[in-house]
Design an enzyme around this catalytic site. Structure first.
Site, PDB file in Angstrom:
ATOM      1  N   SER A 125       0.831  -1.197   0.000  1.00 28.65           N
ATOM      2  CA  SER A 125       0.000   0.000   0.000  1.00 28.65           C
ATOM      3  C   SER A 125       0.865   1.246   0.000  1.00 28.65           C
ATOM      4  CB  SER A 125      -0.863  -0.041   1.272  1.00 28.65           C
ATOM      5  OG  SER A 125      -1.475   1.189   1.502  1.00 28.65           O
ATOM      6  N   TYR A 150      -1.861  -1.519  11.102  1.00 24.15           N
ATOM      7  CA  TYR A 150      -2.134  -1.985   9.733  1.00 24.15           C
ATOM      8  C   TYR A 150      -0.965  -1.632   8.807  1.00 24.15           C
ATOM      9  CZ  TYR A 150      -3.750  -1.989   4.938  1.00 24.15           C
ATOM     10  OH  TYR A 150      -3.820  -2.203   3.584  1.00 24.15           O
ATOM     11  N   LYS A 154       2.010  -3.988   6.627  1.00 22.89           N
ATOM     12  CA  LYS A 154       2.397  -3.919   5.206  1.00 22.89           C
ATOM     13  C   LYS A 154       3.919  -3.822   5.089  1.00 22.89           C
ATOM     14  CE  LYS A 154      -1.520  -4.543   3.521  1.00 22.89           C
ATOM     15  NZ  LYS A 154      -1.780  -5.815   2.879  1.00 22.89           N
TER      16      LYS A 154
HETATM   17  P1  NAD Z   1     -11.096  -6.989   1.240  1.00 23.04           P
HETATM   18  O1  NAD Z   1     -11.323  -6.968   2.702  1.00 23.04           O
HETATM   19  O2  NAD Z   1     -12.248  -6.704   0.340  1.00 23.04           O
HETATM   20  O3  NAD Z   1     -10.445  -8.375   0.800  1.00 23.04           O
HETATM   21  C1  NAD Z   1      -9.599  -9.108   1.638  1.00 23.04           C
HETATM   22  C2  NAD Z   1     -10.190 -10.512   1.727  1.00 23.04           C
HETATM   23  O4  NAD Z   1      -9.336 -11.331   2.522  1.00 23.04           O
HETATM   24  C3  NAD Z   1     -11.572 -10.552   2.374  1.00 23.04           C
HETATM   25  O5  NAD Z   1     -12.468 -11.194   1.492  1.00 23.04           O
HETATM   26  C4  NAD Z   1     -11.376 -11.356   3.672  1.00 23.04           C
HETATM   27  O6  NAD Z   1     -12.502 -12.155   3.970  1.00 23.04           O
HETATM   28  C5  NAD Z   1     -10.150 -12.173   3.336  1.00 23.04           C
HETATM   29  N1  NAD Z   1      -9.308 -12.563   4.471  1.00 23.04           N
HETATM   30  C6  NAD Z   1      -8.807 -11.787   5.466  1.00 23.04           C
HETATM   31  N2  NAD Z   1      -8.022 -12.512   6.284  1.00 23.04           N
HETATM   32  C7  NAD Z   1      -8.023 -13.780   5.804  1.00 23.04           C
HETATM   33  C8  NAD Z   1      -7.400 -14.992   6.207  1.00 23.04           C
HETATM   34  N3  NAD Z   1      -6.631 -15.060   7.292  1.00 23.04           N
HETATM   35  N4  NAD Z   1      -7.611 -16.102   5.470  1.00 23.04           N
HETATM   36  C9  NAD Z   1      -8.411 -16.069   4.377  1.00 23.04           C
HETATM   37  N5  NAD Z   1      -9.025 -14.951   3.947  1.00 23.04           N
HETATM   38  C10 NAD Z   1      -8.836 -13.821   4.654  1.00 23.04           C
HETATM   39  O7  NAD Z   1      -9.906  -5.958   0.948  1.00 23.04           O
HETATM   40  P2  NAD Z   1      -9.339  -5.418  -0.438  1.00 23.04           P
HETATM   41  O8  NAD Z   1      -9.652  -3.979  -0.506  1.00 23.04           O
HETATM   42  O9  NAD Z   1      -9.728  -6.311  -1.536  1.00 23.04           O
HETATM   43  O10 NAD Z   1      -7.792  -5.531  -0.142  1.00 23.04           O
HETATM   44  C11 NAD Z   1      -7.017  -6.619  -0.591  1.00 23.04           C
HETATM   45  C12 NAD Z   1      -5.572  -6.428  -0.172  1.00 23.04           C
HETATM   46  O11 NAD Z   1      -5.068  -5.208  -0.711  1.00 23.04           O
HETATM   47  C13 NAD Z   1      -5.366  -6.326   1.336  1.00 23.04           C
HETATM   48  O12 NAD Z   1      -4.154  -6.966   1.655  1.00 23.04           O
HETATM   49  C14 NAD Z   1      -5.242  -4.840   1.578  1.00 23.04           C
HETATM   50  O13 NAD Z   1      -4.488  -4.561   2.722  1.00 23.04           O
HETATM   51  C15 NAD Z   1      -4.530  -4.402   0.316  1.00 23.04           C
HETATM   52  N6  NAD Z   1      -4.735  -2.990  -0.008  1.00 23.04           N
HETATM   53  C16 NAD Z   1      -6.022  -2.518  -0.124  1.00 23.04           C
HETATM   54  C17 NAD Z   1      -6.242  -1.176  -0.426  1.00 23.04           C
HETATM   55  C18 NAD Z   1      -7.631  -0.616  -0.509  1.00 23.04           C
HETATM   56  O14 NAD Z   1      -7.797   0.604  -0.373  1.00 23.04           O
HETATM   57  N7  NAD Z   1      -8.662  -1.425  -0.748  1.00 23.04           N
HETATM   58  C19 NAD Z   1      -5.133  -0.329  -0.645  1.00 23.04           C
HETATM   59  C20 NAD Z   1      -3.853  -0.852  -0.529  1.00 23.04           C
HETATM   60  C21 NAD Z   1      -3.668  -2.197  -0.210  1.00 23.04           C
HETATM   61  C1  WQD Z   2      -9.196   9.440   0.964  1.00 26.86           C
HETATM   62  C2  WQD Z   2      -9.361  10.924   1.260  1.00 26.86           C
HETATM   63  C3  WQD Z   2      -9.767  11.402   3.581  1.00 26.86           C
HETATM   64  C4  WQD Z   2     -13.659   9.567   3.954  1.00 26.86           C
HETATM   65  C5  WQD Z   2      -6.727   4.448   3.119  1.00 26.86           C
HETATM   66  C6  WQD Z   2      -5.688   3.712   3.913  1.00 26.86           C
HETATM   67  C7  WQD Z   2      -4.605   3.206   2.993  1.00 26.86           C
HETATM   68  C8  WQD Z   2      -5.199   2.407   1.836  1.00 26.86           C
HETATM   69  C9  WQD Z   2      -6.300   3.128   1.158  1.00 26.86           C
HETATM   70  C10 WQD Z   2      -5.146   0.090   2.420  1.00 26.86           C
HETATM   71  C11 WQD Z   2      -8.658  11.362   2.537  1.00 26.86           C
HETATM   72  C12 WQD Z   2     -10.951  11.807   2.727  1.00 26.86           C
HETATM   73  C13 WQD Z   2     -12.458  10.017   3.455  1.00 26.86           C
HETATM   74  C14 WQD Z   2     -14.664  10.506   4.300  1.00 26.86           C
HETATM   75  C15 WQD Z   2     -13.195  12.268   3.589  1.00 26.86           C
HETATM   76  N1  WQD Z   2      -5.770   1.171   2.285  1.00 26.86           N
HETATM   77  N2  WQD Z   2     -12.232  11.344   3.280  1.00 26.86           N
HETATM   78  N3  WQD Z   2     -14.393  11.836   4.084  1.00 26.86           N
HETATM   79  O1  WQD Z   2      -6.959   7.463   3.847  1.00 26.86           O
HETATM   80  O2  WQD Z   2      -6.048   7.836   1.512  1.00 26.86           O
HETATM   81  O3  WQD Z   2      -6.120   5.565   2.475  1.00 26.86           O
HETATM   82  O4  WQD Z   2      -7.279   3.574   2.129  1.00 26.86           O
HETATM   83  O5  WQD Z   2      -3.974  -0.111   2.331  1.00 26.86           O
HETATM   84  O6  WQD Z   2      -3.756   2.437   3.767  1.00 26.86           O
HETATM   85  O7  WQD Z   2      -5.146   4.597   4.863  1.00 26.86           O
HETATM   86  O8  WQD Z   2      -8.225   6.626   1.813  1.00 26.86           O
HETATM   87  O9  WQD Z   2     -10.560   6.664   1.050  1.00 26.86           O
HETATM   88  O10 WQD Z   2     -10.078   6.716   3.540  1.00 26.86           O
HETATM   89  O11 WQD Z   2      -9.539   8.719   2.151  1.00 26.86           O
HETATM   90  O12 WQD Z   2     -13.015  13.489   3.415  1.00 26.86           O
HETATM   91  O13 WQD Z   2     -15.739  10.167   4.783  1.00 26.86           O
HETATM   92  O14 WQD Z   2     -10.759  11.185   1.500  1.00 26.86           O
HETATM   93  O15 WQD Z   2      -9.551  12.340   4.606  1.00 26.86           O
HETATM   94  O16 WQD Z   2      -8.142  12.647   2.317  1.00 26.86           O
HETATM   95  P1  WQD Z   2      -6.790   6.983   2.490  1.00 26.86           P
HETATM   96  P2  WQD Z   2      -9.678   7.100   2.160  1.00 26.86           P
END
Ligand code: NAD
Ligand code: WQD
Length: 340
Positions: A125, A150, A154
């Site tokens: 991330s 969290y 990562k």
């Molecule tokens: P998500 O929660 O929709 O998907 C993750 C899935 O993993 C879920 O379906 C959950 O049930 C499953 N899971 C969790 N722990 C598990 C375990 N121990 N065994 C089996 N299944 C398990 O999240 P997402 O948004 O699809 O994110 C996927 C990956 O990408 C995550 O590692 C997240 O940290 C990373 N990521 C997400 C974002 C974002 O903003 N969505 C940004 C950067 C990184």
């Molecule tokens: C985006 C912008 C908020 C909600 C997070 C995690 C990051 C990654 C992605 C997993 C920010 C603003 C949000 C609201 C708002 N996830 N906001 N009102 O914080 O950039 O990243 O998700 O790895 O680790 O930290 O994403 O979508 O929460 O926010 O004004 O109700 O929107 O302040 O500027 P963020 P976000």
């Protein structure tokens, strides 16, 4: 055909990635314990692709379960999406986050090595950069100390993969640092299904527009940015999913020394919260009630990606417009809520 194990494949990013991998000719196997998903998106993947997806409801931390999956399938590589991902919750329940996010990854790697290795992509991330001193963030931008458990998971998992690939020649690795993934599949058959009140901006916007939330709070309009609201790099979920296809092609084909490469996956374009809100209303012709609120604790003011390395080395580029993405996000929300 190469078979890829998708851990967390019932979730938001995993389900979209399954569609793109199948479209590119890969076989996929999904393992998910459904801790943050149900089977809606898996069913959607099957409808979109016309294929039955081999699915294991299992916890990736359970070694015997993972051994069984590897025993029953020929697995050439894996993408590790399975993790808990709520930043705030990780502050309240750090041990649950460290246990799940670290142990699931270590277990996957150990079982892969037992079964002859292969390529593994780790979902990292942009959070690892914190607030970069210089923007856009390149892959060489120093990681900042994590501000949440969290974020720390990562960083630790990145280090685990780098060390494991060095020590185990049968293993190839790649780290993808996603910026802000948003949107839904254009079919509206799969999308984001946040549990409870969404933390992320776009699901909060779509739920507000759908009448589930009273109003959106914009966290801070006093940042040193052009309109005072925070800047992020919002990447379309399908564009993000296609990066994983490119990642596997690179890992299994051309990476000459087998080292663990790191790529930023974003658009390279910053967008402010206010701009995103305005574009959502304009493209979908839907009003959105919002107010300006104070800054959210832990937020950075601006972060966006330099994507030139991924563009050049992976031959991948985000190509969808934010308007298209926001239209898909709204179509998905409307379908979920049975709105016209
Ligand atoms: P998500 O929660 O929709 O998907 C993750 C899935 O993993 C879920 O379906 C959950 O049930 C499953 N899971 C969790 N722990 C598990 C375990 N121990 N065994 C089996 N299944 C398990 O999240 P997402 O948004 O699809 O994110 C996927 C990956 O990408 C995550 O590692 C997240 O940290 C990373 N990521 C997400 C974002 C974002 O903003 N969505 C940004 C950067 C990184
Ligand atoms: C985006 C912008 C908020 C909600 C997070 C995690 C990051 C990654 C992605 C997993 C920010 C603003 C949000 C609201 C708002 N996830 N906001 N009102 O914080 O950039 O990243 O998700 O790895 O680790 O930290 O994403 O979508 O929460 O926010 O004004 O109700 O929107 O302040 O500027 P963020 P976000």
């Amino acid at each position: 055909m190469k078979n890829i194990l998708i851990t967390g494949g019932a979730g938001f990013i995993g389900s979209h990635t399954a569609v793109e991998l199948i479209g590119a000719g890969y076989g996929v196997i999904v393992v998910d314990n459904l801790s943050n998903a149900d089977t809606t998106c898996l069913e959607g993947v099957e409808k979109i692709t016309g294929q039955k997806i081999p699915f294991y409801k299992a916890d990736c931390c359970e070694k015997e379960d993972m051994r069984k999956i590897f025993g029953e399938n020929r697995i050439d590589g894996a993408i590790h999406f399975a993790a808990f991902k709520a930043v705030g919750e990780s502050v309240d329940r750090p041990l649950m986050y460290y246990r799940n996010n670290l142990l699931s990854f270590i277990t996957l790697l150990e079982v892969m090595i037992e079964n002859g290795g292969g390529g593994v992509v780790f979902s990292s991330s942009a959070t690892v950069y914190g607030q970069p001193d210089k923007l856009p963030a390149t892959e060489d931008t120093p990681r900042k100390p994590a501000t949440s458990p969290y974020g720390n998971t990562k960083q630790i998992c990145e280090d685990i993969l780098l060390d494991a690939v060095k020590a185990h020649p049968s293993l190839k690795g790649m780290i993808l640092r996603y910026f802000n993934p948003i949107g839904a599949h254009p079919s509206a058959l799969i999308g984001e299904l946040p549990r409870g009140v969404p933390n992320n901006l776009v699901p909060f916007i779509t739920q507000t527009a759908a009448g589930l939330r009273e109003e959106l709070r914009i966290f801070g309009n006093d940042y040193p940015t052009p309109d005072g609201t925070a800047l992020r790099d919002y990447i379309d979920i399908v564009d993000l999913a296609t990066a994983h296809v490119s990642a596997f092609e690179r890992m299994t084909g051309h990476n000459p020394d087998g080292s663990c490469e790191v790529f930023n996956i974003g658009t390279g374009r910053p967008l402010s919260v206010m701009e995103l809100v305005e574009r959502f209303m304009a493209i979908n012709r839907v009003p959105l009630k919002y107010k300006i609120a104070g800054r959210r604790e832990g937020d950075v003011e601006a972060v966006w990606a330099d994507t030139s390395l991924a563009n050049r080395v992976l031959g991948w580029k985000a190509c969808r417009s934010v308007e298209e993405t926001l239209a898909n996000a709204w179509a998905w929300e409307k379908k979920l809520r049975r709105l016209k």
